[in-house]
Design an enzyme around this catalytic site. Structure first.
Site, PDB file in Angstrom:
ATOM      1  CB  SER A 107     -18.280  20.089   1.904  1.00  0.00           C
ATOM      2  OG  SER A 107     -17.114  20.760   2.307  1.00  0.00           O
ATOM      3  N   GLY A 108     -18.023  22.794  -0.152  1.00  0.00           N
ATOM      4  CA  GLY A 108     -17.272  23.374  -1.267  1.00  0.00           C
ATOM      5  C   GLY A 108     -18.128  23.887  -2.405  1.00  0.00           C
ATOM      6  N   GLY A 110     -20.047  26.423  -2.330  1.00  0.00           N
ATOM      7  CA  GLY A 110     -20.123  27.884  -2.312  1.00  0.00           C
ATOM      8  C   GLY A 110     -21.208  28.442  -1.400  1.00  0.00           C
ATOM      9  CB  THR A 113     -18.774  31.870  -1.383  1.00  0.00           C
ATOM     10  OG1 THR A 113     -17.617  31.146  -0.946  1.00  0.00           O
ATOM     11  CG2 THR A 113     -18.370  32.981  -2.323  1.00  0.00           C
ATOM     12  NE  ARG A 138     -22.100  20.159  11.930  1.00  0.00           N
ATOM     13  CZ  ARG A 138     -22.470  18.980  12.414  1.00  0.00           C
ATOM     14  NH1 ARG A 138     -21.861  18.487  13.476  1.00  0.00           N
ATOM     15  NH2 ARG A 138     -23.446  18.296  11.846  1.00  0.00           N
ATOM     16  NE  ARG A 152     -24.004  14.071   7.997  1.00  0.00           N
ATOM     17  CZ  ARG A 152     -23.001  14.548   7.244  1.00  0.00           C
ATOM     18  NH1 ARG A 152     -23.068  15.753   6.743  1.00  0.00           N
ATOM     19  NH2 ARG A 152     -21.941  13.807   7.002  1.00  0.00           N
ATOM     20  CG  ASN A 155     -26.262  20.805  12.563  1.00  0.00           C
ATOM     21  OD1 ASN A 155     -26.157  21.809  13.259  1.00  0.00           O
ATOM     22  ND2 ASN A 155     -25.630  20.674  11.401  1.00  0.00           N
ATOM     23  CB  SER A 179     -29.412  20.961   5.266  1.00  0.00           C
ATOM     24  OG  SER A 179     -29.147  21.969   4.340  1.00  0.00           O
TER      25      SER A 179
HETATM   26  N1  LIG Z   1     -18.350  14.092   7.628  1.00  0.00           N
HETATM   27  C1  LIG Z   1     -18.562  15.337   7.204  1.00  0.00           C
HETATM   28  N2  LIG Z   1     -19.460  15.577   6.228  1.00  0.00           N
HETATM   29  C2  LIG Z   1     -19.664  16.838   5.811  1.00  0.00           C
HETATM   30  N3  LIG Z   1     -19.031  17.935   6.313  1.00  0.00           N
HETATM   31  C3  LIG Z   1     -18.136  17.736   7.293  1.00  0.00           C
HETATM   32  C4  LIG Z   1     -17.856  16.441   7.772  1.00  0.00           C
HETATM   33  N4  LIG Z   1     -16.916  16.553   8.744  1.00  0.00           N
HETATM   34  C5  LIG Z   1     -16.618  17.849   8.862  1.00  0.00           C
HETATM   35  N5  LIG Z   1     -17.361  18.579   8.000  1.00  0.00           N
HETATM   36  C6  LIG Z   1     -17.317  20.046   7.959  1.00  0.00           C
HETATM   37  O1  LIG Z   1     -18.549  20.445   8.554  1.00  0.00           O
HETATM   38  C7  LIG Z   1     -19.207  21.389   7.729  1.00  0.00           C
HETATM   39  C8  LIG Z   1     -20.686  21.022   7.546  1.00  0.00           C
HETATM   40  O2  LIG Z   1     -21.413  21.265   8.686  1.00  0.00           O
HETATM   41  P1  LIG Z   1     -22.991  21.317   8.595  1.00  0.00           P
HETATM   42  O3  LIG Z   1     -23.475  21.595   9.963  1.00  0.00           O
HETATM   43  O4  LIG Z   1     -23.371  22.270   7.522  1.00  0.00           O
HETATM   44  O5  LIG Z   1     -23.357  19.832   8.145  1.00  0.00           O
HETATM   45  S1  LIG Z   1     -24.790  19.132   8.155  1.00  0.00           S
HETATM   46  O6  LIG Z   1     -25.759  20.091   7.612  1.00  0.00           O
HETATM   47  O7  LIG Z   1     -25.135  18.764   9.523  1.00  0.00           O
HETATM   48  O8  LIG Z   1     -24.647  17.942   7.302  1.00  0.00           O
HETATM   49  C9  LIG Z   1     -18.556  21.362   6.384  1.00  0.00           C
HETATM   50  O9  LIG Z   1     -18.469  22.728   6.014  1.00  0.00           O
HETATM   51  P2  LIG Z   1     -18.745  23.247   4.524  1.00  0.00           P
HETATM   52  O10 LIG Z   1     -17.535  22.815   3.750  1.00  0.00           O
HETATM   53  O11 LIG Z   1     -18.833  24.728   4.688  1.00  0.00           O
HETATM   54  O12 LIG Z   1     -20.011  22.648   3.998  1.00  0.00           O
HETATM   55  C10 LIG Z   1     -17.216  20.688   6.608  1.00  0.00           C
HETATM   56  O13 LIG Z   1     -16.223  21.667   6.713  1.00  0.00           O
HETATM   57  N1  LIG Z   2     -18.976  31.312  -7.286  1.00  0.00           N
HETATM   58  C1  LIG Z   2     -17.750  30.908  -7.031  1.00  0.00           C
HETATM   59  N2  LIG Z   2     -16.794  30.988  -7.979  1.00  0.00           N
HETATM   60  C2  LIG Z   2     -15.550  30.598  -7.720  1.00  0.00           C
HETATM   61  N3  LIG Z   2     -15.129  30.082  -6.548  1.00  0.00           N
HETATM   62  C3  LIG Z   2     -16.033  29.985  -5.567  1.00  0.00           C
HETATM   63  C4  LIG Z   2     -17.376  30.372  -5.766  1.00  0.00           C
HETATM   64  N4  LIG Z   2     -18.054  30.145  -4.632  1.00  0.00           N
HETATM   65  C5  LIG Z   2     -17.160  29.638  -3.778  1.00  0.00           C
HETATM   66  N5  LIG Z   2     -15.946  29.530  -4.327  1.00  0.00           N
HETATM   67  C6  LIG Z   2     -14.754  29.018  -3.683  1.00  0.00           C
HETATM   68  O1  LIG Z   2     -15.006  27.650  -3.389  1.00  0.00           O
HETATM   69  C7  LIG Z   2     -14.517  27.308  -2.132  1.00  0.00           C
HETATM   70  C8  LIG Z   2     -15.661  26.746  -1.282  1.00  0.00           C
HETATM   71  O2  LIG Z   2     -16.590  27.775  -1.043  1.00  0.00           O
HETATM   72  P1  LIG Z   2     -17.418  27.836   0.304  1.00  0.00           P
HETATM   73  O3  LIG Z   2     -18.268  29.032   0.217  1.00  0.00           O
HETATM   74  O4  LIG Z   2     -16.500  27.729   1.473  1.00  0.00           O
HETATM   75  O5  LIG Z   2     -18.284  26.517   0.168  1.00  0.00           O
HETATM   76  P2  LIG Z   2     -19.165  25.754   1.248  1.00  0.00           P
HETATM   77  O6  LIG Z   2     -19.556  26.767   2.287  1.00  0.00           O
HETATM   78  O7  LIG Z   2     -20.319  25.220   0.483  1.00  0.00           O
HETATM   79  O8  LIG Z   2     -18.283  24.682   1.791  1.00  0.00           O
HETATM   80  C9  LIG Z   2     -13.873  28.568  -1.549  1.00  0.00           C
HETATM   81  O9  LIG Z   2     -12.493  28.496  -1.769  1.00  0.00           O
HETATM   82  C10 LIG Z   2     -14.507  29.672  -2.346  1.00  0.00           C
HETATM   83  O10 LIG Z   2     -13.649  30.768  -2.474  1.00  0.00           O
END
Ligand SMILES: Nc1ncnc2c1ncn2[C@@H]1O[C@H](COP(=O)(O)OS(=O)(=O)O)[C@@H](OP(=O)(O)O)[C@H]1O
Ligand SMILES: Nc1ncnc2c1ncn2[C@@H]1O[C@H](COP(=O)(O)OP(=O)(O)O)[C@@H](O)[C@H]1O
Length: 275
Positions: A107-108, A110, A113, A138, A152, A155, A179
């Site tokens: 998570s985070g 990118g 993005t 979801r 998961r 999913n 994933s």
């Molecule tokens: N426990 C836990 N662990 C990880 N992530 C969590 C959880 N709870 C909520 N979220 C939010 O759910 C987003 C991930 O969903 P996914 O369907 O991609 O997850 S997975 O592939 O089934 O692991 C994930 O989004 P991204 O930040 O975009 O990755 C989170 O916002």
């Molecule tokens: N290449 C990048 N450079 C700088 N910031 C980024 C980059 N990719 C994503 N971010 C920033 O990081 C944060 C998480 O990105 P996001 O795409 O939502 O990640 P994920 O989908 O894996 O959770 C957002 O605030 C996004 O603007």
């Protein structure tokens, strides 16, 4: 031919049922029981070519062929219907090869993005894409699933199947999900013909992802308000053989546009952007 080029046999029509190897990898059963169910049918496993009946004089005469129906999982007596318009015709129409770009990472990291930037770049150059985002799915298709390991897995399985349909439609499908389990990702890979599943690993350190924390979820996870958060108290199994790895260079993360260009170059070099 470059190592990732699509071999021409992949452009042939695909068999409808999973191979034994694919079935083993996905945990799904191959259609080992093929029964002629219509009109009473013969014993299980009896092939259509064997469907003959004894005439009065004891000789064998062919009877009208009955369609073979299968048992797949809990679905019994089902039959695969072929459509006269196939993947290659759709690809010709679209001028591209249907494939799945599977973006995995913390998570985070990118994922969304990159998915959006890539989709925009491809769209602007005349290519049809569709983004399957884990968070978004979801809200609907996968709203019944939690973040327990088995949910998961389900999913990822569902999204893999949906992505496969998009690829069969000739679309460049961009799936963006954490994933976290290698086995689940690999099960999606074997759903598709070789080369049609392109894994992109967002290889960013946890500290960067956590520092970004756009939704404040890491903070909640660190304070124990979210349990089982990937990277904190739930595992993430890094890919070992991804087609594409996005990583920091000289301590800097590539910009969204640069990440998209990286994937775009791969698609161009390997012939996905032409039918
Ligand atoms: N426990 C836990 N662990 C990880 N992530 C969590 C959880 N709870 C909520 N979220 C939010 O759910 C987003 C991930 O969903 P996914 O369907 O991609 O997850 S997975 O592939 O089934 O692991 C994930 O989004 P991204 O930040 O975009 O990755 C989170 O916002
Ligand atoms: N290449 C990048 N450079 C700088 N910031 C980024 C980059 N990719 C994503 N971010 C920033 O990081 C944060 C998480 O990105 P996001 O795409 O939502 O990640 P994920 O989908 O894996 O959770 C957002 O605030 C996004 O603007």
């Amino acid at each position: 031919m470059p190592s990732h080029a699509i071999p021409s046999p992949l452009l042939r029509a695909r068999p409808p049922a999973p191979s034994a190897a694919a079935a083993a990898a996905t945990g799904r059963r191959a259609p080992s029981r093929v029964v002629a169910a219509l009109g009473g049918g013969g014993p299980a496993g009896r092939g259509m070519e064997q469907q003959q009946q004894l005439a009065g004089d004891g000789s064998r005469s062919p009877v009208k062929e009955k369609p073979l129906v299968s048992t797949i999982g809990k679905s019994t007596n089902i039959l695969w219907h072929n459509c006269p318009i196939g993947q290659s015709e759709r690809q010709n129409l679209l001028g591209q090869k249907g494939c799945v770009i599977w973006i995995t990472g913390l998570s985070g990291s990118g994922k969304s993005t990159l998915a959006c930037a890539l989709s925009r770049e491809l769209h602007c150059s005349g290519h049809l894409t569709y983004v399957l985002d884990g968070d978004n799915l979801r809200h609907g298709l996968n709203r019944d699933l939690s973040f327990k390991a088995e949910d998961r897995a389900e999913n990822i399985r569902r999204v893999g199947e949906v992505a496969k349909l998009f690829a069969d439609a000739g679309i460049i499908c961009i799936a963006s999900l954490i994933s976290p389990y290698r086995r689940d990702r690999d099960a999606c890979r074997v759903l598709l013909p070789e080369s049609r599943f392109i894994e992109v690993f967002m290889d960013l350190p946890l500290e960067i992802c956590e520092a970004r924390d756009p939704k404040g979820l890491y903070k909640l996870a660190r304070s124990g308000k979210i349990k089982g958060f990937t990277g904190i108290d739930d595992p993430y199994e890094s890919p070992v053989n991804s087609e594409i790895v996005i990583k920091m260079v000289d301590g800097e993360c590539p910009s969204p546009k640069a990440m998209a260009q990286h994937v775009l170059c791969y698609l161009e070099e390997n012939g996905y952007l032409q039918a």
